[in-house]
Design a protein around this motif. Structure first.
Motif, PDB file in Angstrom:
ATOM      1  N   LEU A 146       0.830  -1.215   0.000  1.00  8.98           N
ATOM      2  CA  LEU A 146       0.000   0.000   0.000  1.00  8.98           C
ATOM      3  C   LEU A 146       0.859   1.257   0.000  1.00  8.98           C
ATOM      4  O   LEU A 146       0.531   2.246  -0.658  1.00  8.98           O
ATOM      5  N   ILE A 147       1.954   1.208   0.757  1.00  8.11           N
ATOM      6  CA  ILE A 147       2.826   2.393   0.819  1.00  8.11           C
ATOM      7  C   ILE A 147       3.705   2.474  -0.433  1.00  8.11           C
ATOM      8  O   ILE A 147       3.890   3.533  -1.017  1.00  8.11           O
ATOM      9  N   GLY A 148       4.230   1.285  -0.826  1.00  6.55           N
ATOM     10  CA  GLY A 148       5.218   1.275  -1.912  1.00  6.55           C
ATOM     11  C   GLY A 148       4.621   1.366  -3.300  1.00  6.55           C
ATOM     12  O   GLY A 148       5.226   1.963  -4.197  1.00  6.55           O
ATOM     13  N   ALA A 149       3.397   0.806  -3.478  1.00  3.05           N
ATOM     14  CA  ALA A 149       2.828   0.750  -4.838  1.00  3.05           C
ATOM     15  C   ALA A 149       2.641   2.126  -5.477  1.00  3.05           C
ATOM     16  O   ALA A 149       3.065   2.322  -6.631  1.00  3.05           O
ATOM     17  N   PRO A 150       2.031   3.125  -4.752  1.00  2.00           N
ATOM     18  CA  PRO A 150       1.880   4.440  -5.402  1.00  2.00           C
ATOM     19  C   PRO A 150       3.221   5.059  -5.782  1.00  2.00           C
ATOM     20  O   PRO A 150       3.345   5.672  -6.855  1.00  2.00           O
ATOM     21  N   LYS A 151       4.234   4.855  -4.893  1.00  3.39           N
ATOM     22  CA  LYS A 151       5.558   5.422  -5.182  1.00  3.39           C
ATOM     23  C   LYS A 151       6.178   4.755  -6.415  1.00  3.39           C
ATOM     24  O   LYS A 151       6.746   5.425  -7.287  1.00  3.39           O
ATOM     25  N   LEU A 152       6.002   3.417  -6.461  1.00  7.52           N
ATOM     26  CA  LEU A 152       6.557   2.677  -7.597  1.00  7.52           C
ATOM     27  C   LEU A 152       5.880   3.097  -8.896  1.00  7.52           C
ATOM     28  O   LEU A 152       6.535   3.282  -9.925  1.00  7.52           O
ATOM     29  N   LEU A 153       4.540   3.290  -8.831  1.00  5.09           N
ATOM     30  CA  LEU A 153       3.807   3.704 -10.037  1.00  5.09           C
ATOM     31  C   LEU A 153       4.262   5.088 -10.491  1.00  5.09           C
ATOM     32  O   LEU A 153       4.402   5.345 -11.685  1.00  5.09           O
ATOM     33  N   ALA A 154       4.490   5.982  -9.483  1.00  4.31           N
ATOM     34  CA  ALA A 154       4.929   7.344  -9.826  1.00  4.31           C
ATOM     35  C   ALA A 154       6.295   7.326 -10.492  1.00  4.31           C
ATOM     36  O   ALA A 154       6.570   8.121 -11.404  1.00  4.31           O
ATOM     37  N   GLU A 155       7.161   6.408 -10.047  1.00  4.07           N
ATOM     38  CA  GLU A 155       8.524   6.356 -10.602  1.00  4.07           C
ATOM     39  C   GLU A 155       8.615   5.539 -11.885  1.00  4.07           C
ATOM     40  O   GLU A 155       9.653   5.522 -12.539  1.00  4.07           O
ATOM     41  N   SER A 156       7.513   4.837 -12.221  1.00  2.00           N
ATOM     42  CA  SER A 156       7.581   3.940 -13.380  1.00  2.00           C
ATOM     43  C   SER A 156       7.827   4.703 -14.678  1.00  2.00           C
ATOM     44  O   SER A 156       8.371   4.155 -15.630  1.00  2.00           O
ATOM     45  N   VAL A 157       7.401   6.021 -14.700  1.00  3.59           N
ATOM     46  CA  VAL A 157       7.623   6.822 -15.913  1.00  3.59           C
ATOM     47  C   VAL A 157       9.123   6.995 -16.144  1.00  3.59           C
ATOM     48  O   VAL A 157       9.622   6.804 -17.266  1.00  3.59           O
ATOM     49  N   SER A 158       9.858   7.319 -15.033  1.00  7.08           N
ATOM     50  CA  SER A 158      11.312   7.490 -15.199  1.00  7.08           C
ATOM     51  C   SER A 158      11.989   6.152 -15.505  1.00  7.08           C
ATOM     52  O   SER A 158      12.984   6.111 -16.223  1.00  7.08           O
ATOM     53  N   TRP A 159      11.419   5.044 -14.967  1.00  6.15           N
ATOM     54  CA  TRP A 159      11.976   3.714 -15.285  1.00  6.15           C
ATOM     55  C   TRP A 159      11.876   3.445 -16.779  1.00  6.15           C
ATOM     56  O   TRP A 159      12.793   2.923 -17.391  1.00  6.15           O
ATOM     57  N   GLN A 160      10.684   3.816 -17.303  1.00  4.74           N
ATOM     58  CA  GLN A 160      10.461   3.573 -18.734  1.00  4.74           C
ATOM     59  C   GLN A 160      11.488   4.358 -19.566  1.00  4.74           C
ATOM     60  O   GLN A 160      12.064   3.838 -20.520  1.00  4.74           O
TER      61      GLN A 160
END
Lengths: 373, 154
Positions: free
Chosen positions: A80-94
């Motif tokens: 719950l804590i990590g998923a929103p952060k991971l989703l937010a950073e996924s753009v830079s990962w891409q």
């Protein structure tokens, strides 16, 4: 003096044949085998915590429930804590993934062009041009052709993976009861040997997973050290990812190598020598892993000869593909313990005689009032 | 802690509490040890273990009688053990061969502590295992003194 039992060639042949058969069957029920192995890893990780709670006065059931419940809550909280952060950073990962992919492709094209300049046969075949066309075609068709297959695969595997926490919970709660239940079914004559057998199987499984963790750490530090010397960015993370990928023999190694080359090619775009050095380092570590580290860690924990370890990896791959490569060593370890103990029991005439005596006593007991005086 | 520990059964003293080996342990400790113990039933005349066999476990007599024999060397049993006595204790320490045969002299129920389980008990519940080990050491010391006294007799 202690009579030391040494398994003969028949026992060895049966062990290897049984391992091949089990791997073949496992391949057919892989959907159950994978969550079971994940559950075993979780079980061995949580067991010490459960035992601490039992020592603190908890019953086995409530200790298992508390450990499983708290672990589950922590996992959910992390998601719950990590998923929103991971989703937010996924753009830079891409963006990073695209950058590293472009870097790798640029290096490949540049290398092929250099080769075409030196070898006219390659230039006449337009190797670099046809490769660029194929890559462009693959990229264009990727979403259409491969994404549905990947999505279907994830959808098919997800329900069976959800079995893992349930299996782990029941192993924690009822594992000791199941062991006692199995042992109760063993005749008195074979009781001590059977207890020893179950203990050895438990020990083998535990040591295998500990060996796997040791192997991952050794691989990580070797690769990270080499990459740091070459000058590639993020050597520790890269080394760790590659070591974890190596859990899947061959395919994992290829993916790990591609990962290392992409990062090296992007970090040093004008210097292909760094990427070649990274490939050389990767191959050296893989050889070290297959022929030195693996026999030293997993092979040693399973008490196997290094040559047998290496040979059985090839046999496992031939019999059951990628799952066979991954499962061959733990399966062989358990079957070796089983085969040796059964061989020992079958070849011991005294134990057989004691069992026959026990049966005769039982028979006499149930028949004693059947005949009239 | 007990508010979270769930319901536990309390039905008088534990059946192992009468044994000298476990007598120092509280009922709560005994319930923990019980998780590591296997219970076996033997018929009168049944062999429990043979001399020369690799020892793997210690046996406590819950009820019944056990004879310790040396077949072929002594016509009569060397000792007859009863409720709460224990035997095969060296099997808990190493895999040296058993020195005598144990045979059920009457129908009996035995509690068995396997060496591997005792090692697990030491790893997870060191205090309890050390109390058992201390009792075991006392018992072995007593046996040694008795043997020395017998050797000194003319």
């Amino acid at each position: 003096m202690i009579r030391v039992y040494r398994p003969g060639p028949v026992v060895w042949a049966v062990n290897i044949a049984a391992t091949c058969l089990v791997l073949f069957l496992f391949q057919k029920i892989l959907w159950l085998v994978v969550p079971f192995i994940l559950a075993l890893i979780v079980y061995y990780a949580l067991l010490p915590l459960k035992l601490r709670l039992v020592l603190g006065g908890f019953s086995h059931d409530s200790a298992a429930a508390w450990v499983s419940g708290v672990s589950f809550v922590l996992l959910v909280a992390f998601l719950l804590i990590g998923a929103p952060k991971l989703l937010a950073e996924s753009v830079s990962w891409q963006a990073s993934a695209t950058r590293y992919l472009d870097g790798g492709l640029n290096m490949l094209t540049a290398t092929l062009k250099q080769l075409e300049g030196r070898f006219s046969i390659l230039a006449q075949a337009h190797v670099s041009q046809s490769l660029a066309e194929q890559i462009a075609l693959f990229t264009a068709q990727f979403a259409e052709k491969y994404l549905p297959v990947i999505a279907m695969g994830i959808a098919a595997w997800s329900p069976s993976l959800l079995l893992a926490p349930f299996l782990a919970f029941f192993m924690l709660r009822d594992g000791w009861r199941f062991r006692k239940f199995l042992i109760r079914a063993v005749p008195n004559a074979y009781f001590e040997r059977s207890l020893y057998l179950m203990d050895q199987i438990d020990r083998t499984a535990r040591l295998y997973f500990v060996g796997l963790i040791e192997l991952t750490l050794l691989d990580t530090f070797c690769l990270a050290g080499g990459l740091w010397l070459i000058g590639v960015s993020g050597p520790l993370l890269l080394g760790f990812l590659t070591a974890v990928l190596a859990w899947i023999p061959y395919i994992g190694s290829v993916l790990g190598c591609v990962l290392v080359v992409l990062v090296a090619a992007t970090d040093f775009p004008g210097d292909p020598g760094v990427a070649y050095a990274a490939v050389g380092l990767f191959v050296a570590v893989r050889l070290l892993d297959d022929f030195v580290f693996m026999p030293m860690t997993i092979g040693k924990s399973l008490n196997m000869h290094p040559l047998l370890t290496v040979l059985m990896i090839f046999v496992g791959g031939a019999v059951a593909g990628v799952p066979g490569l991954m499962l061959v060593l733990p399966v062989l370890g358990v079957i070796m313990v089983l085969g040796e103990t059964i061989g020992q029991l079958v070849t011991d005439p005294r134990l057989r005689a004691r069992h026959a005596h026990e049966r005769a006593l039982q028979q006499r007991l149930v028949e004693r009032d059947l005949t009239l005086p | 802690m007990k508010w979270f520990a769930g319901k536990q059964e309390h039905k008088g003293r534990h059946r192992l509490s009468g044994s000298a080996l476990f007598g120092q342990l509280s009922d709560r400790d005994l319930r923990i040890v019980d998780g590591f113990i296997h219970y076996r039933q033997f018929l009168a005349g049944e062999v429990i273990f043979d001399s020369g066999e690799e020892g793997q476990a210690l046996y406590v007599i819950v009820r019944g009688k056990v004879a310790i024999c040396l077949p072929g060397q002594h016509e009569f049993p060397l000792a007859e053990l009863q409720d709460n006595d224990f035997f095969g204790e060296l099997g808990l320490l190493d895999d040296w061969p058993r020195s005598a045969q144990a045979r059920a002299a009457a129908p009996c129920e035995l509690a068995v502590l396997f060496r591997g389980d005792f090692e697990r008990l030491m790893a997870s519940h060191g205090r309890i295992a050390s109390q058992i080990a201390l009792q075991l050491a006392r018992h072995l010391g007593l046996r040694l003194r008795q043997m020395l006294q017998q050797a000194e007799l003319p």
